[in-house]
Design a protein around this motif. Structure first.
Motif, PDB file in Angstrom:
ATOM      1  N   ALA A   1      -6.460 -21.404  14.077  1.00 54.59           N
ATOM      2  CA  ALA A   1      -6.465 -22.563  13.186  1.00 54.59           C
ATOM      3  C   ALA A   1      -7.092 -22.185  11.843  1.00 54.59           C
ATOM      4  O   ALA A   1      -6.593 -22.592  10.781  1.00 54.59           O
TER       5      ALA A   1
ATOM      6  N   ASN B   1      -7.693 -17.349  21.577  1.00 51.54           N
ATOM      7  CA  ASN B   1      -8.651 -17.784  20.587  1.00 51.54           C
ATOM      8  C   ASN B   1      -7.985 -18.756  19.603  1.00 51.54           C
ATOM      9  O   ASN B   1      -7.774 -18.436  18.442  1.00 51.54           O
ATOM     10  N   GLU B   2      -7.663 -19.958  20.082  1.00 48.92           N
ATOM     11  CA  GLU B   2      -6.924 -20.940  19.282  1.00 48.92           C
ATOM     12  C   GLU B   2      -7.699 -21.414  18.052  1.00 48.92           C
ATOM     13  O   GLU B   2      -7.098 -21.680  17.015  1.00 48.92           O
ATOM     14  N   GLU B   3      -9.022 -21.526  18.153  1.00 53.04           N
ATOM     15  CA  GLU B   3      -9.809 -21.984  17.013  1.00 53.04           C
ATOM     16  C   GLU B   3      -9.698 -20.995  15.856  1.00 53.04           C
ATOM     17  O   GLU B   3      -9.579 -21.395  14.690  1.00 53.04           O
ATOM     18  N   SER B   4      -9.733 -19.719  16.159  1.00 51.96           N
ATOM     19  CA  SER B   4      -9.613 -18.702  15.115  1.00 51.96           C
ATOM     20  C   SER B   4      -8.232 -18.741  14.474  1.00 51.96           C
ATOM     21  O   SER B   4      -8.092 -18.518  13.265  1.00 51.96           O
TER      22      SER B   4
END
Length: 123
Positions: A18, A13-16
């Protein structure tokens, strides 16, 4: 903000992450920063355990590598872990990633840090 660590536990979950990084920057000079980083550390370990358990074939190596590097960074800042999270990470990581060089390097660094004399895990 309170629900973000649970979202971070889901694999990849890379967006989270960030968003979590942005929150960390905002809290930089706050009393809440250490508590926030502890929750991020726990979420990172739980996310790695979930990733290892669901992806036994190492198909998400880049995501795992970034999570491991994040784990190492958080460990050096927080210097303490929940014993249950730690045990689960070590057990699952060694079961599924005992040949992964990055995992082993981060594990070694974590052991050196967490089991030094004044650490809570060395008691």
């Amino acid at each position: 903000m309170d629900q973000l660590p649970a979202a971070l536990e889901r694999a990849g979950n890379e967006e989270s992450w960030a968003v979590a990084d942005a929150i960390s920057r905002v809290l930089k000079n706050s009393d809440e920063l250490h508590s926030w980083r502890r929750r991020l550390l726990s979420a990172c370990m739980k996310g790695l355990v979930a990733m290892y358990s669901s992806s036994k074939d190492e198909s998400k190596q880049e995501v795992e590598r970034s999570m491991l590097l994040r784990l190492e960074e958080l460990l050096y800042v927080v210097e303490e872990v929940d014993p249950n999270d730690w045990c689960s990470l070590v057990k699952t990581g060694l079961k599924y990633r005992y040949r992964d060089e990055t995992f082993l390097k981060v594990l070694n660094a974590a052991v050196q840090l967490l089991y030094k004399k004044e650490s809570s895990l060395s008691q």
